[in-house]
Design an enzyme around this catalytic site. Structure first.
Site, short mmCIF file in Angstrom:
data_model
loop_
_atom_site.label_atom_id
_atom_site.label_comp_id
_atom_site.label_asym_id
_atom_site.label_seq_id
_atom_site.Cartn_x
_atom_site.Cartn_y
_atom_site.Cartn_z
N ASP A 72 0.82 -1.22 0.00
CA ASP A 72 0.00 0.00 0.00
C ASP A 72 0.85 1.27 0.00
O ASP A 72 2.08 1.21 0.19
CB ASP A 72 -0.96 0.00 1.20
CG ASP A 72 -0.28 -0.47 2.49
OD1 ASP A 72 0.96 -0.47 2.56
OD2 ASP A 72 -1.00 -0.85 3.42
N ASP A 141 -7.06 -3.05 14.46
CA ASP A 141 -8.47 -3.39 14.18
C ASP A 141 -8.57 -4.58 13.21
O ASP A 141 -9.61 -4.79 12.60
CB ASP A 141 -9.21 -2.16 13.62
CG ASP A 141 -8.58 -1.64 12.33
OD1 ASP A 141 -7.57 -2.23 11.86
OD2 ASP A 141 -9.10 -0.64 11.78
N HIS A 143 -7.00 -5.06 10.40
CA HIS A 143 -6.91 -4.79 8.96
C HIS A 143 -5.61 -5.35 8.37
O HIS A 143 -4.61 -5.51 9.07
CB HIS A 143 -7.13 -3.32 8.61
CG HIS A 143 -6.02 -2.38 8.94
ND1 HIS A 143 -6.23 -1.22 9.65
CD2 HIS A 143 -4.68 -2.39 8.65
CE1 HIS A 143 -5.09 -0.58 9.77
NE2 HIS A 143 -4.13 -1.27 9.17
N GLU A 148 -9.61 -1.82 5.52
CA GLU A 148 -10.21 -1.45 6.79
C GLU A 148 -11.45 -2.30 7.06
O GLU A 148 -11.99 -2.93 6.15
CB GLU A 148 -10.60 0.03 6.73
CG GLU A 148 -9.42 0.98 6.52
CD GLU A 148 -8.58 1.18 7.77
OE1 GLU A 148 -8.48 0.26 8.60
OE2 GLU A 148 -8.00 2.28 7.92
C1 GLP Z 1 -0.69 0.27 8.51
C2 GLP Z 1 -0.30 -0.56 7.30
C3 GLP Z 1 -0.52 -2.04 7.56
C4 GLP Z 1 0.14 -2.44 8.86
C5 GLP Z 1 -0.50 -1.66 9.98
C6 GLP Z 1 0.06 -2.02 11.35
O1 GLP Z 1 -2.05 0.48 8.58
N1 GLP Z 1 -1.03 -0.19 6.15
O2 GLP Z 1 0.01 -2.79 6.48
O3 GLP Z 1 0.02 -3.82 9.08
O4 GLP Z 1 -0.25 -0.29 9.74
O5 GLP Z 1 1.23 -1.33 11.58
P1 GLP Z 1 2.23 -1.63 12.75
O6 GLP Z 1 2.98 -2.82 12.32
O7 GLP Z 1 3.08 -0.42 12.86
O8 GLP Z 1 1.41 -1.88 13.96
#
Ligand code: GLP
Length: 263
Positions: A72, A141, A143, A148
């Protein structure tokens, strides 16, 4: 779905990196038949990236014939912004390995036609022969990428509006100012991840425990989009102890027992 429970974040990262390295090496990639790797951002995969870098530096692993597709990218955040996912990937991974620049694919959140950009991305994945192994993290959450809660579980690459939960979570990278967090992103869909031959997610920390509970102990639901991995024939969730805080004792013991002695 395999669930691997490791005592610490460090051990989780090592397990995941060993697995990814093994897959790349075993596939004996060549320029005409490269290994296609899906890449996430976020803090969770940092340990995994560090371990992969160490393997490259030790001469155990090469990325010369690896093609990557990132999950993304934010919309309308300049590529050179320190918090763009372009910057993240080069800073934390690509600059430290022997990957070829032309083999790196990251969605362009500043493309003049964002819909066309997403369609072209799906076509590029197809042209590369599909993704061999999609690595990922999980949002608090549940995702996956930026899919989302409420996202279609068959979705492909597209534009998504971020939820307030995600904007708050990601504001830590933007001086804790929610107003500075982009409100939209381009993201691969759940269907895109599901089409990969294998999926490996890392999930660490107590703040992910609720998500992990829904993904492992719950039903498949668009409210916790990563739960769709229950339907994937080759999905692995690598967790640390803290992320398991909300699993039932039975589930926790079951996976420890099931994986005993496996790599
Ligand atoms: C963002 C990214 C996700 C990732 C999430 C969790 O939303 N788009 O791909 O998994 O953050 O991030 P973190 O690993 O910093 O908790």
């Amino acid at each position: 779905m395999r669930v691997i429970i490791e005592p610490t974040y460090e051990r989780l990262s090592q397990w995941a990196a060993n697995y990814v390295a093994k897959r790349i090496i075993e596939s004996k990639p060549t320029p005409s038949k490269p290994f296609v790797l899906g890449c996430p951002t976020g803090s969770s995969p940092l340990g995994l990236y560090n371990e992969l870098i160490k393997k490259y530096q030790a001469g155990e692993l090469s990325f010369e014939n690896v093609v990557t597709f990132n999950m993304d990218e934010y919309v309308h955040l300049p590529e050179e912004h320190p918090e763009s996912y372009h910057s993240f990937m080069w800073k934390n991974f690509f600059s430290h390995i022997d990957i070829k620049k032309e083999n790196v694919h990251i969605l362009n959140g500043n493309a003049p036609d964002l819909v066309a950009e997403c369609e072209a991305y799906e076509k590029a994945i197809e042209k590369a022969g599909g993704i061999d192994l999609f690595m990922g993290g999980v949002g608090p959450d549940g995702h996956l990428a930026f899919n989302e809660p409420g996202s279609s579980l068959t979705s492909k690459t597209r534009i998504k509006t971020l939820t307030t939960d995600t904007i708050i979570a990601n504001s830590r990278f933007f001086d804790y100012d929610m107003n500075l967090v982009p409100k939209q992103a381009l993201t691969v869909g759940i269907g895109t991840v599901m089409a990969a031959k294998e999926v490996l997610l890392v999930c660490n920390g107590h703040h992910k425990a609720r998500a992990l509970q829904h993904i492992v102990d719950g039903e498949v639901s668009h409210k916790w989009t990563a739960s769709m991995l229950q339907m994937h024939p080759h999905a692995i969730l690598v967790c640390d102890e803290a992320a398991c805080d909300e699993l039932t004792v039975g589930t926790y013991k079951y996976y420890l027992d099931k994986e005993r002695g496996n790599l």
